[in-house]
Scaffold this active site. Structure first.
Site, short mmCIF file in Angstrom:
data_model
loop_
_atom_site.label_atom_id
_atom_site.label_comp_id
_atom_site.label_asym_id
_atom_site.label_seq_id
_atom_site.Cartn_x
_atom_site.Cartn_y
_atom_site.Cartn_z
N ALA A 53 9.06 -2.17 -7.66
CA ALA A 53 8.67 -3.10 -8.74
C ALA A 53 9.30 -2.69 -10.07
O ALA A 53 9.74 -3.54 -10.85
CB ALA A 53 7.16 -3.16 -8.86
N GLU A 73 11.29 8.02 -13.63
CA GLU A 73 11.07 8.06 -12.18
C GLU A 73 10.99 9.51 -11.69
O GLU A 73 11.88 10.31 -11.97
CB GLU A 73 12.20 7.30 -11.46
CG GLU A 73 12.30 7.53 -9.96
CD GLU A 73 11.03 7.23 -9.17
OE1 GLU A 73 10.37 6.20 -9.45
OE2 GLU A 73 10.69 8.03 -8.27
N ASN A 129 11.90 1.94 3.34
CA ASN A 129 11.00 1.25 4.27
C ASN A 129 11.72 0.67 5.49
O ASN A 129 12.93 0.81 5.64
CB ASN A 129 10.16 0.19 3.54
CG ASN A 129 10.96 -1.01 3.07
OD1 ASN A 129 12.03 -1.30 3.57
ND2 ASN A 129 10.40 -1.72 2.10
N GLY A 130 10.94 0.02 6.35
CA GLY A 130 11.45 -0.51 7.61
C GLY A 130 12.24 -1.80 7.45
O GLY A 130 12.67 -2.37 8.45
N VAL A 270 5.64 11.24 -15.09
CA VAL A 270 4.83 10.85 -16.24
C VAL A 270 3.43 11.41 -16.03
O VAL A 270 2.84 11.28 -14.95
CB VAL A 270 4.80 9.31 -16.36
CG1 VAL A 270 3.80 8.88 -17.43
CG2 VAL A 270 6.20 8.79 -16.67
N HIS A 561 1.28 0.55 3.97
CA HIS A 561 1.08 -0.62 3.12
C HIS A 561 -0.07 -0.40 2.14
O HIS A 561 -0.79 -1.33 1.79
CB HIS A 561 0.81 -1.86 3.99
CG HIS A 561 1.95 -2.20 4.89
ND1 HIS A 561 1.82 -2.95 6.02
CD2 HIS A 561 3.27 -1.87 4.81
CE1 HIS A 561 3.00 -3.07 6.62
NE2 HIS A 561 3.89 -2.41 5.91
C1 LIG Z 1 7.71 4.68 4.72
C2 LIG Z 1 7.41 3.27 4.31
C3 LIG Z 1 7.74 2.21 5.16
C4 LIG Z 1 7.46 0.90 4.80
N1 LIG Z 1 7.90 -0.16 5.58
C5 LIG Z 1 7.80 -1.42 5.10
C6 LIG Z 1 8.45 -2.52 5.73
O1 LIG Z 1 9.14 -2.37 6.74
N2 LIG Z 1 8.29 -3.76 5.21
C7 LIG Z 1 7.56 -3.97 4.08
O2 LIG Z 1 7.43 -5.11 3.65
N3 LIG Z 1 6.97 -2.95 3.44
C8 LIG Z 1 7.10 -1.69 3.90
N4 LIG Z 1 6.55 -0.66 3.20
C9 LIG Z 1 5.75 -0.95 2.01
C10 LIG Z 1 6.56 -1.34 0.77
O3 LIG Z 1 7.83 -0.75 0.80
C11 LIG Z 1 5.78 -0.93 -0.47
O4 LIG Z 1 4.52 -1.59 -0.46
C12 LIG Z 1 6.48 -1.26 -1.77
O5 LIG Z 1 7.79 -0.76 -1.79
C13 LIG Z 1 5.70 -0.72 -2.95
O6 LIG Z 1 6.38 -1.02 -4.15
P1 LIG Z 1 5.85 -0.47 -5.55
O7 LIG Z 1 6.87 -0.80 -6.54
O8 LIG Z 1 4.46 -0.94 -5.77
O9 LIG Z 1 5.74 1.11 -5.35
P2 LIG Z 1 6.93 2.14 -5.01
O10 LIG Z 1 8.11 1.40 -4.53
O11 LIG Z 1 6.31 3.17 -4.15
O12 LIG Z 1 7.31 2.75 -6.42
C14 LIG Z 1 6.52 3.66 -7.14
C15 LIG Z 1 7.49 4.61 -7.81
O13 LIG Z 1 6.81 5.32 -8.84
C16 LIG Z 1 7.25 6.67 -8.82
N5 LIG Z 1 6.20 7.48 -9.43
C17 LIG Z 1 4.97 7.72 -8.95
N6 LIG Z 1 4.28 8.50 -9.81
C18 LIG Z 1 5.09 8.74 -10.85
C19 LIG Z 1 4.94 9.49 -12.05
N7 LIG Z 1 3.81 10.14 -12.35
N8 LIG Z 1 6.00 9.55 -12.90
C20 LIG Z 1 7.17 8.90 -12.62
N9 LIG Z 1 7.35 8.20 -11.49
C21 LIG Z 1 6.31 8.11 -10.62
C22 LIG Z 1 7.46 6.96 -7.35
O14 LIG Z 1 8.30 8.07 -7.17
C23 LIG Z 1 8.04 5.66 -6.85
O15 LIG Z 1 9.44 5.63 -6.89
C24 LIG Z 1 6.81 0.66 3.56
C25 LIG Z 1 6.48 1.72 2.71
C26 LIG Z 1 6.78 3.02 3.06
C27 LIG Z 1 6.43 4.13 2.12
#
Ligand SMILES: Cc1cc2nc3c(=O)[nH]c(=O)nc-3n(C[C@H](O)[C@H](O)[C@H](O)COP(=O)(O)OP(=O)(O)OC[C@H]3O[C@@H](n4cnc5c(N)ncnc54)[C@H](O)[C@@H]3O)c2cc1C
Ligand SMILES: *[C@@H]1O[C@H](CO)[C@@H](O)[C@H](O)[C@H]1NC(C)=O
Ligand SMILES: *[C@@H]1O[C@H](CO)[C@@H](O)[C@H](O)[C@H]1NC(C)=O
Ligand SMILES: *[C@@H]1O[C@H](CO)[C@@H](O)[C@H](O)[C@H]1NC(C)=O
Ligand SMILES: *[C@@H]1O[C@H](CO)[C@@H](O)[C@H](O)[C@H]1NC(C)=O
Ligand SMILES: *[C@@H]1O[C@H](CO)[C@@H](O)[C@H](O)[C@H]1NC(C)=O
Ligand SMILES: *[C@@H]1O[C@H](CO)[C@@H](O)[C@H](O)[C@H]1NC(C)=O
Ligand SMILES: *[C@@H]1O[C@H](CO)[C@@H](O)[C@H](O)[C@H]1NC(C)=O
Length: 627
Positions: A53, A73, A129-130, A270, A561
């Site tokens: 995101a 990050e 992810n997958g 952070v 998820h």
């Molecule tokens: C192993 C795995 C497999 C998956 N497979 C699928 C799939 O096949 N299909 C699907 O639809 N979804 C899948 N998902 C779920 C999907 O990818 C996630 O729900 C989605 O990417 C989450 O997005 P986000 O931006 O909310 O969080 P994230 O993409 O997790 O981003 C959060 C970011 O914040 C950073 N962060 C955290 N804390 C701090 C801090 N204190 N300071 C600085 N940076 C920080 C992290 O390092 C990370 O990069 C999977 C997830 C994982 C982990």
């Protein structure tokens, strides 16, 4: 004992691979900056977490060249080209993940040490992810608006799904052979950042399994991205031409990495959000990721808005560390309470998963097992991939599945299951830390799920298939709710994750019903061609009670998820952000990631995160445009 069927492993494969690779993409580092630049600049916006995101929002906010954005990050840019191959979909790299396990799970017979999946890399989940990019059913999103979030129905979200994603049409031969259908109105124009497509190969048994589903009473849908229930094909987040991962880095970061108004600081974490005396967010504190707490802490400032996109695990943790969360928890951790907001870290949801395994005694050749059992087939597949990027190695986690509604899973007793759900005393089933606002909000969620469980347009269980005899059975709409709470003895250690899986007894019961459905599916004339024989959970387990007991022993709490831990909902219902994604009780602070989902959709979460982040970026731009 944790029994893992192959498909479950396929979805959640954890291999500890350390690959040596060249710094082929090192030009990406061009716009990454040093901490001294971050701390000496006042930005318009700071984005906390350059995950999936975070990169979407960073891209959109820097479209206006007069606005500056800092993204901080914890992870690094991953420069391993293999991370963009389809095979990376099933090989999760530990060095790109946080390292933690859940608290002991009472609903899973006290099992502990269960892995919590959260990405720690630029691009976040989308990088590791997958690549399964399905959406939830319209009903999933429509019911967000019914939770008190105006503007968040499927119809309102569809433009944001389309802004992110376009479909590259499959090869005519494969789409004809496998009856892959689609509706282009579900997707955006060719230049959207994320491309989805189908691999150039499917195993022949997929046709048999698809036909078996129809014989078992599941209705095929023309386009899952518009109607994600019953039976449908879904593409992967993979470019058609290059056959490479299409993700936040390739779609949202790389094309704009040379924008001068975009700064990316990697390898820093952070700690807290800083506020002025009017409770307006003005900056952040941060430090190098692996340094001891308090060492060399720096600050960065933002004029317009700070956006939290640290994922389901750390968005609530950062809020709690900053004094926004359940007051009792904050006091225990000696953190001054800025806003008593009980919803921060509550409402944790994920898709718990059970499995079945059948041996096909007259399997079709080739099948997925041929890749390991048949040297000739393997050599052919590897050669084809190496020379042409086609064939079996272009498959990610599969492209077709059933989203089984409860009336189909439990023809005789779904009405009594729904009645039981409605009669439950929810206070007894929720974590003891939930206050009356969270209980009130949960009751509304519970009633929505109960009513949707009576319909055929709402998948209760996800059952993907790709030619294997094993199946994963994901619980799409759990009734159990968990928590994420600071470690009060060390607020910089990983937080405590309690999924509370299966604490609500209906949850394992719904999966148990789906085990029986799998048996029905395997006994259809189509499937009988393969001579399936049940291996797990075992034909000796027949009653609901026996199956539930076996699931408590074997099911997993997560399919990666994790979500919903800073939910968008009215504050009186335990919400953390309003329908404009602004954190309650303060100003200048919003959230744009997976944690804002109020009710987990019946789908993998990646595509929904793109839609939320696109929407968030537009909301942020609008409210901060005039100054
Ligand atoms: C192993 C795995 C497999 C998956 N497979 C699928 C799939 O096949 N299909 C699907 O639809 N979804 C899948 N998902 C779920 C999907 O990818 C996630 O729900 C989605 O990417 C989450 O997005 P986000 O931006 O909310 O969080 P994230 O993409 O997790 O981003 C959060 C970011 O914040 C950073 N962060 C955290 N804390 C701090 C801090 N204190 N300071 C600085 N940076 C920080 C992290 O390092 C990370 O990069 C999977 C997830 C994982 C982990
Ligand atoms: C998790 O552990 C691995 C080693 O197994 C390490 O490489 C990685 O950096 C750790 N993750 C984080 C976020 O610290
Ligand atoms: C959930 O959304 C669907 C519309 O897609 C609607 O028919 C249903 O009534 C909603 N559930 C409740 C309980 O309002
Ligand atoms: C092909 O798919 C359509 C729509 O998804 C469905 O109606 C039809 O029955 C399918 N045909 C076959 C042969 O599976
Ligand atoms: C192995 O694979 C080859 C090529 O696909 C096929 O012709 C052969 O029948 C397979 N052998 C077995 C024993 O499955
Ligand atoms: C190589 O790939 C192209 C499309 O990418 C395809 O048309 C062709 O059939 C493939 N060649 C082989 C030998 O499979
Ligand atoms: C529900 O459970 C709570 C907690 O055990 C209890 O205090 C309350 O009286 C119960 N309510 C009803 C209606 O039984
Ligand atoms: C909290 O953090 C401390 C210090 O890192 C650690 O020793 C302890 O095990 C953690 N507590 C829990 C419950 O994980």
């Amino acid at each position: 004992m944790l029994r893992l069927a192959a498909t479950f492993v396929q979805l959640l494969a954890l291999t500890r691979v350390c690959l040596a690779y060249t710094d082929a993409l090192s030009e990406l580092h061009a716009r990454t900056i040093s901490p001294s630049v971050a701390s000496s600049t006042t930005y318009d916006y700071i984005i906390v977490g350059g995950g999936q995101a975070g990169l979407v929002i960073a891209n959109r906010l820097t479209e206006d060249a007069s606005k500056t954005v800092l993204v901080v990050e914890h992870g690094y840019l991953d420069t391993n080209p293999a991370q963009e191959d389809p095979s990376s979909a099933t090989a999760y790299k530990q060095h790109l993940l946080y390292n933690l396990t859940s608290t002991p799970q009472t609903g899973l017979n006290g099992r502990s040490g269960l892995t919590v999946f959260a990405a720690a890399v630029v691009g976040g989940g989308s990088t590791i992810n997958g690549m399964m990019l399905d959406r939830g059913a319209p009903e999933d999103y429509d019911n967000w608006s019914k939770l008190g979030n105006p503007g968040w129905s499927f119809k309102k979200l569809l433009p944001y799904f389309k802004k992110a994603t376009h479909l590259a049409l499959p090869d005519p031969a494969i789409l004809k052979e496998f009856n892959i259908t689609w509706d282009l109105s579900a997707y955006g124009s060719k230049d959207t950042p994320i491309e989805v497509s189908y691999p150039s190969y499917q195993y022949p048994a997929v046709k048999v399994q698809y036909q078996g589903m129809i014989e078992a009473g599941v209705q095929p849908q023309k386009e899952g991205a518009l109607n994600a229930y019953a039976l449908f094909w879904f593409p992967g987040a993979l470019t058609k031409k290059e056959v490479k991962r299409s993700y936040a880095v390739s779609g949202y970061y790389r094309p704009v990495a040379d924008r001068k108004n975009l700064h990316l600081l990697t390898g820093y974490r952070v700690n807290e959000i800083l506020f002025n005396r009017f409770k307006r967010a003005t900056g952040i504190t941060f430090q190098a990721r692996d340094t001891p707490a308090g060492e060399n802490v720096q600050t960065a400032k933002a004029k317009r808005e700070i956006v939290l996109t640290s994922g389901f695990l750390h968005t609530p943790q950062i809020l709690q560390r900053s004094g926004i969360g359940p007051a009792a928890l904050l006091r225990e951790a000696n953190i001054p309470v800025l806003v008593d907001l009980p919803g921060v870290g509550a409402n944790l949801q994920d898709h718990a998963v059970g499995s079945t395994n059948f041996q096909f005694n007259t399997d079709i050749i080739p099948n997925p097992g041929s890749l390991t059992s048949n040297e000739t087939f393997k050599a052919w597949a590897d050669e084809l991939w190496a020379t042409n990027r086609t064939g079996p190695r272009s498959i990610t986690v599969g492209n077709v599945g059933s989203w089984l509604p409860l009336p189909l899973l439990a023809q005789d007793d779904y009405k009594s299951i729904v009645a039981t759900i409605k009669s439950q005393n929810v206070s007894e089933l929720l974590p003891s830390t939930y206050d009356k606002t969270l209980i009130a909000g949960y009751k509304i969620q519970r009633n929505l799920i109960a009513s949707s469980y009576s319909r055929n347009t709402f998948g209760a269980i996800e059952l993907p298939f790709s030619g294997r005899g094993s199946s994963s059975l994901s619980l799409e709409h759990p009734l159990s709710r968990g928590t994420i709470r600071l470690n009060t003895t060390d607020i910089y250690a990983e937080p405590l994750v309690d999924y509370n899986t299966f604490v609500n007894p209906i949850d394992p019961l719904v999966i148990a019903k789906s085990v029986k459905f799998v048996r029905k599916w395997q006994s259809t004339p189509a499937m009988q061609q393969l001579s399936p024989v049940e291996v797990a959970p075992g034909a000796d387990l027949q009653t609901d009670e026996q199956l539930v007991a076996s699931l408590r022993d074997s099911a997993g709490p997560t399919t990666a998820h994790g979500c919903c831990t800073a939910a968008m909902s009215p504050r009186l219902h335990g919400g953390v952000v309003d329908e404009k994604l602004r954190v309650y009780g303060v100003s200048g602070l919003s959230i744009g990631d997976v944690s804002t989902i109020p009710l987990i959709p019946g789908s993998h979460t990646c595509s929904t995160v793109y839609a939320i982040a696109e929407h968030a970026a537009e909301l942020i731009k609008k409210r901060t445009a005039g100054w």
